[in-house]
Motif scaffolding. Structure first.
Motif, PDB file in Angstrom:
ATOM      1  N   ALA A 318       0.834  -1.210   0.000  1.00  0.00           N
ATOM      2  CA  ALA A 318       0.000   0.000   0.000  1.00  0.00           C
ATOM      3  C   ALA A 318       0.864   1.254   0.000  1.00  0.00           C
ATOM      4  O   ALA A 318       0.584   2.224  -0.726  1.00  0.00           O
ATOM      5  CB  ALA A 318      -0.930  -0.017   1.204  1.00  0.00           C
ATOM      6  N   ARG A 319       1.921   1.236   0.816  1.00  0.00           N
ATOM      7  CA  ARG A 319       2.815   2.407   0.872  1.00  0.00           C
ATOM      8  C   ARG A 319       3.465   2.639  -0.486  1.00  0.00           C
ATOM      9  O   ARG A 319       3.618   3.796  -0.928  1.00  0.00           O
ATOM     10  CB  ARG A 319       3.888   2.184   1.949  1.00  0.00           C
ATOM     11  CG  ARG A 319       4.771   3.417   2.170  1.00  0.00           C
ATOM     12  CD  ARG A 319       3.989   4.490   2.896  1.00  0.00           C
ATOM     13  NE  ARG A 319       4.714   5.748   2.974  1.00  0.00           N
ATOM     14  CZ  ARG A 319       4.615   6.741   2.107  1.00  0.00           C
ATOM     15  NH1 ARG A 319       3.826   6.620   1.026  1.00  0.00           N
ATOM     16  NH2 ARG A 319       5.274   7.862   2.282  1.00  0.00           N
ATOM     17  N   ASP A 320       3.858   1.571  -1.166  1.00  0.00           N
ATOM     18  CA  ASP A 320       4.478   1.701  -2.487  1.00  0.00           C
ATOM     19  C   ASP A 320       3.518   2.279  -3.517  1.00  0.00           C
ATOM     20  O   ASP A 320       3.949   2.801  -4.555  1.00  0.00           O
ATOM     21  CB  ASP A 320       4.983   0.336  -2.971  1.00  0.00           C
ATOM     22  CG  ASP A 320       6.173  -0.174  -2.155  1.00  0.00           C
ATOM     23  OD1 ASP A 320       6.804   0.639  -1.455  1.00  0.00           O
ATOM     24  OD2 ASP A 320       6.453  -1.388  -2.208  1.00  0.00           O
ATOM     25  N   HIS A 321       2.209   2.176  -3.235  1.00  0.00           N
ATOM     26  CA  HIS A 321       1.201   2.751  -4.124  1.00  0.00           C
ATOM     27  C   HIS A 321       0.744   4.136  -3.655  1.00  0.00           C
ATOM     28  O   HIS A 321      -0.302   4.626  -4.075  1.00  0.00           O
ATOM     29  CB  HIS A 321      -0.006   1.817  -4.231  1.00  0.00           C
ATOM     30  CG  HIS A 321       0.226   0.646  -5.143  1.00  0.00           C
ATOM     31  ND1 HIS A 321       0.873  -0.499  -4.727  1.00  0.00           N
ATOM     32  CD2 HIS A 321      -0.095   0.443  -6.456  1.00  0.00           C
ATOM     33  CE1 HIS A 321       0.936  -1.354  -5.730  1.00  0.00           C
ATOM     34  NE2 HIS A 321       0.366  -0.814  -6.796  1.00  0.00           N
ATOM     35  N   GLY A 322       1.518   4.762  -2.796  1.00  0.00           N
ATOM     36  CA  GLY A 322       1.239   6.140  -2.400  1.00  0.00           C
ATOM     37  C   GLY A 322       0.241   6.303  -1.279  1.00  0.00           C
ATOM     38  O   GLY A 322      -0.243   7.422  -1.047  1.00  0.00           O
ATOM     39  N   LYS A 465       5.923   0.072  10.802  1.00  0.00           N
ATOM     40  CA  LYS A 465       7.171  -0.372  10.165  1.00  0.00           C
ATOM     41  C   LYS A 465       7.157  -0.085   8.671  1.00  0.00           C
ATOM     42  O   LYS A 465       8.188   0.269   8.085  1.00  0.00           O
ATOM     43  CB  LYS A 465       7.385  -1.872  10.416  1.00  0.00           C
ATOM     44  CG  LYS A 465       8.621  -2.437   9.726  1.00  0.00           C
ATOM     45  CD  LYS A 465       8.902  -3.862  10.166  1.00  0.00           C
ATOM     46  CE  LYS A 465      10.032  -4.481   9.334  1.00  0.00           C
ATOM     47  NZ  LYS A 465      11.265  -3.671   9.355  1.00  0.00           N
ATOM     48  N   ALA A 466       5.981  -0.217   8.046  1.00  0.00           N
ATOM     49  CA  ALA A 466       5.864   0.036   6.606  1.00  0.00           C
ATOM     50  C   ALA A 466       5.763   1.524   6.279  1.00  0.00           C
ATOM     51  O   ALA A 466       5.804   1.892   5.099  1.00  0.00           O
ATOM     52  CB  ALA A 466       4.652  -0.700   6.049  1.00  0.00           C
ATOM     53  N   GLY A 467       5.601   2.363   7.297  1.00  0.00           N
ATOM     54  CA  GLY A 467       5.497   3.802   7.063  1.00  0.00           C
ATOM     55  C   GLY A 467       4.092   4.276   6.755  1.00  0.00           C
ATOM     56  O   GLY A 467       3.901   5.281   6.062  1.00  0.00           O
ATOM     57  N   VAL A 468       3.084   3.553   7.285  1.00  0.00           N
ATOM     58  CA  VAL A 468       1.679   3.870   7.035  1.00  0.00           C
ATOM     59  C   VAL A 468       0.949   3.998   8.363  1.00  0.00           C
ATOM     60  O   VAL A 468       1.221   3.246   9.299  1.00  0.00           O
ATOM     61  CB  VAL A 468       1.013   2.757   6.181  1.00  0.00           C
ATOM     62  CG1 VAL A 468      -0.463   3.041   5.960  1.00  0.00           C
ATOM     63  CG2 VAL A 468       1.725   2.608   4.845  1.00  0.00           C
ATOM     64  N   GLU A 469       0.025   4.930   8.443  1.00  0.00           N
ATOM     65  CA  GLU A 469      -0.852   5.017   9.614  1.00  0.00           C
ATOM     66  C   GLU A 469      -2.056   4.105   9.395  1.00  0.00           C
ATOM     67  O   GLU A 469      -2.582   4.014   8.286  1.00  0.00           O
ATOM     68  CB  GLU A 469      -1.342   6.454   9.802  1.00  0.00           C
ATOM     69  CG  GLU A 469      -2.306   6.624  10.973  1.00  0.00           C
ATOM     70  CD  GLU A 469      -2.960   7.992  11.023  1.00  0.00           C
ATOM     71  OE1 GLU A 469      -3.903   8.177  11.821  1.00  0.00           O
ATOM     72  OE2 GLU A 469      -2.555   8.896  10.247  1.00  0.00           O
ATOM     73  N   VAL A 470      -2.516   3.414  10.439  1.00  0.00           N
ATOM     74  CA  VAL A 470      -3.691   2.563  10.315  1.00  0.00           C
ATOM     75  C   VAL A 470      -4.794   3.087  11.224  1.00  0.00           C
ATOM     76  O   VAL A 470      -4.543   3.630  12.299  1.00  0.00           O
ATOM     77  CB  VAL A 470      -3.361   1.086  10.664  1.00  0.00           C
ATOM     78  CG1 VAL A 470      -2.951   0.938  12.125  1.00  0.00           C
ATOM     79  CG2 VAL A 470      -4.535   0.183  10.335  1.00  0.00           C
ATOM     80  N   ARG A 471      -6.041   2.926  10.766  1.00  0.00           N
ATOM     81  CA  ARG A 471      -7.207   3.360  11.534  1.00  0.00           C
ATOM     82  C   ARG A 471      -8.235   2.229  11.558  1.00  0.00           C
ATOM     83  O   ARG A 471      -8.317   1.437  10.616  1.00  0.00           O
ATOM     84  CB  ARG A 471      -7.804   4.637  10.933  1.00  0.00           C
ATOM     85  CG  ARG A 471      -6.826   5.806  10.955  1.00  0.00           C
ATOM     86  CD  ARG A 471      -7.391   7.067  10.322  1.00  0.00           C
ATOM     87  NE  ARG A 471      -6.415   8.160  10.380  1.00  0.00           N
ATOM     88  CZ  ARG A 471      -6.611   9.383   9.902  1.00  0.00           C
ATOM     89  NH1 ARG A 471      -7.786   9.675   9.309  1.00  0.00           N
ATOM     90  NH2 ARG A 471      -5.677  10.302   9.989  1.00  0.00           N
ATOM     91  N   TYR A 472      -9.021   2.195  12.639  1.00  0.00           N
ATOM     92  CA  TYR A 472      -9.936   1.080  12.893  1.00  0.00           C
ATOM     93  C   TYR A 472     -11.381   1.568  13.022  1.00  0.00           C
ATOM     94  O   TYR A 472     -11.902   1.714  14.131  1.00  0.00           O
ATOM     95  CB  TYR A 472      -9.518   0.362  14.180  1.00  0.00           C
ATOM     96  CG  TYR A 472      -8.080  -0.108  14.187  1.00  0.00           C
ATOM     97  CD1 TYR A 472      -7.717  -1.283  13.540  1.00  0.00           C
ATOM     98  CD2 TYR A 472      -7.080   0.625  14.838  1.00  0.00           C
ATOM     99  CE1 TYR A 472      -6.397  -1.729  13.539  1.00  0.00           C
ATOM    100  CE2 TYR A 472      -5.763   0.193  14.851  1.00  0.00           C
ATOM    101  CZ  TYR A 472      -5.424  -0.981  14.199  1.00  0.00           C
ATOM    102  OH  TYR A 472      -4.124  -1.414  14.202  1.00  0.00           O
TER     103      TYR A 472
END
Length: 591
Positions: A318-322, A465-472
């Motif tokens: 996902a991070r690689d896709h912006g 670790k992947a450089g993405v924020e996650v929300r629930y």
């Protein structure tokens, strides 16, 4: 009393380091170091310093407060014992009382932002990331907690309030901890929904269910957002409502070239149904070998959920896709009764309600040699299991309950631990639930041990670790509260898992999604370890090192490897993953 004496945020890490002194004029003044990596805001008024980590908002309203810390202090001053019903979001709050010197630590309803605390002489520490603090701690503060390692083996994680280091404790979900200057602390559970069941008609409740979730998803959409998509009920609901707000929304799935594990076809069905821009990545065994050590070592504490690898790779794609923000579907099963164990345990609970005039003679009969007959053996097994009370019964297949501890662990290790601690902590949480319904109590238990201590740690850490924020979205407080207005018999009538939820979304989700079995991003590690020489070699070398640590008996490790090779790839594969992950984590801290 608390005075801010230093503040640094060294680029480009974004790590914030705050230092407060209780009595700065004294040479031996107590120093409080607060080290955080989550986005944080610092504010103060005449009474408190407030540090807000994460995302805070008023209950029932959207995110976007200009001064969340100032707003929170207004709520806290106005109702210091009843403020919690007014706040929502995913946050942790640190309050420093300028007058008394007391420290108040407050977590959101699911503990999504961790807080670790420790004291060492006149140095106090609060952090949301142990690994940030480790280089600055004296060796005594990093003494390993044997009980925490045992708990890890039981839970595959280290549940709060325990921590991997003896000197640290963790904040529990929905909790307030008050600490005075002597270090004495008190804990208070802030989040116990009243389970006031609604008398409204089913059609009204189902419409409300859709709306409260639609609002939750909308609140969490940001620029450059994507969504995890496994193809199950929860990720499909989130992806579908995301696509309502943003046509062509990007979704991301992980596939496996392994029969019984690959569910990418279900994800594609959802993607077509909602016309998302869908991305798939098929996880390769080599990716496990390449990333195993780094993934295991990234966690603040030993963590043994094997699906962490899939979560990391998916977030990386996902991070690689912006993508900067990922929406996850975690939580739906634990509030709308979607786990098979809830239905299974309902069947066992029937035995406890059977008339003694029936159960007594039947139990006596099956305890004789007649109970060994093929036709009666299942009945005997049923009674044996039903006789174990909840929540202990749910752990019957835990490997620490299947093997004698003396066969698993070294004697010197066992001398440092209390094997009853995991079960005792689970019973305590189970009994805290305000409802007496066993299904509600099992879900309340899972909010902590399945979500707060495990699944959210997994997804949040791997996204970080992947450089993405996650929300629930599905575990926003309003959604959880709404679920507690639906009786358990409606959420789970008989053995129909997620019945109310499925009926609520029958006109929204694809039929194949509504009918599929729960799976997620489970990893075929046990299967691949048999087939992939590189993975076998990595595992063997790592377990050889673990044998030298004085935790597991070497012959137990050898037996696990033998049993895995003999055909029990799933059960013993998971056990081996737990041990290998532990060794990788220990090696990352003390090679």
């Amino acid at each position: 009393m608390w005075i801010l004496t230093d503040e640094t945020t060294p680029p480009p890490t974004g790590v914030r380091w705050l230092t407060f002194a209780a009595q700065p004029s004294r040479t031996n003044s107590t120093r409080l170091n607060i080290v955080t990596e989550h986005p944080s805001l610092l504010c103060e008024d005449d009474r408190f310093h407030a540090i807000v980590l994460g995302r805070l908002r008023p209950y029932g309203q959207d995110y976007g407060l200009e001064q969340p810390g100032t707003w929170f202090l207004e709520q806290f001053h106005g109702a210091p014992t009843h403020f919690y019903s007014k706040v929502a979001g995913f946050f942790a709050i640190i309050l420093l009382d300028k007058d008394s010197g007391n420290i108040h630590l407050i977590s959101d309803h699911v503990g999504s932002v961790p807080l670790y605390t420790a004291t060492e002489a006149n140095q106090w520490w609060i952090t949301d990331s142990l690994k940030l603090l480790e280089p600055h701690l004296p060796a005594i503060s990093k003494s390993l907690n044997a009980q925490a390692i045992y708990n890890y083996c039981f839970f595959h994680c280290i549940p709060s309030p325990g921590a991997i280091y003896k000197s640290f404790t963790k904040l529990q979900p929905g909790e307030q901890v008050d600490v005075d200057l002597t270090g004495k602390s008190t804990r208070r559970n802030l989040y116990k929904p009243p389970y006031n069941y609604s008398p409204a008609a089913p059609a009204i409740l189902m419409a409300e269910c859709r709306q409260v979730i639609r609002d939750a998803v909308r609140r969490n959409i940001a620029p450059a957002t994507g969504a995890f998509l496994s193809g199950g009920l929860d990720s499909s609901t989130v992806a579908g409502m995301f696509a309502e707000q943003q046509p062509g929304a990007p979704t991301f799935a992980i596939g496996f070239h392994a029969e019984g594990y690959d569910e990418s076809a279900y994800a594609r069905t959802t993607a077509r149904h909602f016309q998302t821009t869908h991305h798939e990545h098929y996880l390769q065994p080599a990716e496990i070998s390449d990333n195993f050590s780094a993934v295991a070592g990234f966690f603040d504490e030993p963590f043994g959920n094997s699906s962490a690898m899939a979560a990391f790779i998916c977030a990386q794609v996902a991070r690689d896709h912006g993508v900067d923000v990922l929406l996850a579907g975690d939580g739906g099963d634990e509030i709308f009764a979607g786990n098979e164990r809830y239905a299974k345990q309902k069947l066992f609970e029937l035995w406890g309600r059977a008339p003694t005039a029936l159960s007594g003679p039947l139990e006596a009969l099956l305890s004789t040699q007649l109970g060994e007959l093929p036709l009666l053996r299942k009945g005997r097994s049923y009674i044996e299991q039903a006789s174990v009370p909840l929540p202990d019964r749910m752990d019957s297949w835990n490997f620490l309950n299947r093997f004698e501890p003396s066969h698993v662990f070294e004697e010197s290790f066992l001398a440092k631990i209390d094997a009853s601690t995991p079960s005792r902590e689970k019973r305590s949480r189970y009994e805290q639930c305000p409802s007496q319904d066993p299904v509600e109590r099992m879900m309340y238990l899972d909010w902590k041990f399945t979500l707060a201590d495990n699944d959210l740690v997994k997804v949040s850490s791997m996204c970080r670790k992947a450089g993405v924020e996650v929300r629930y979205p599905l575990f926003e407080k309003e959604v959880v509260d709404f679920s507690c207005t639906i009786p358990a018999r409606v959420k789970l009538p008989g053995s129909k898992l997620r019945n109310f939820y499925k009926n609520s979304f029958r006109e929204f989700l694809p039929e194949t999604t509504l009918n599929k079995e729960k799976h997620g991003f489970g990893l075929p590690f046990g299967l691949w370890m048999k087939e992939q020489p590189a993975l076998q070699q990595l595992t063997d070398e790592t377990l050889k090192k673990l044998k030298q640590r004085g935790i597991f008996r070497p012959d137990f490790i050898e037996d696990a490897i033998t049993n895995h090779k003999s055909g029990h790839s799933g059960y013993f594969g998971e056990l081996i993953w737990i041990m290998v992950s532990l060794e990788f984590w220990l090696a990352s801290r003390s090679p």
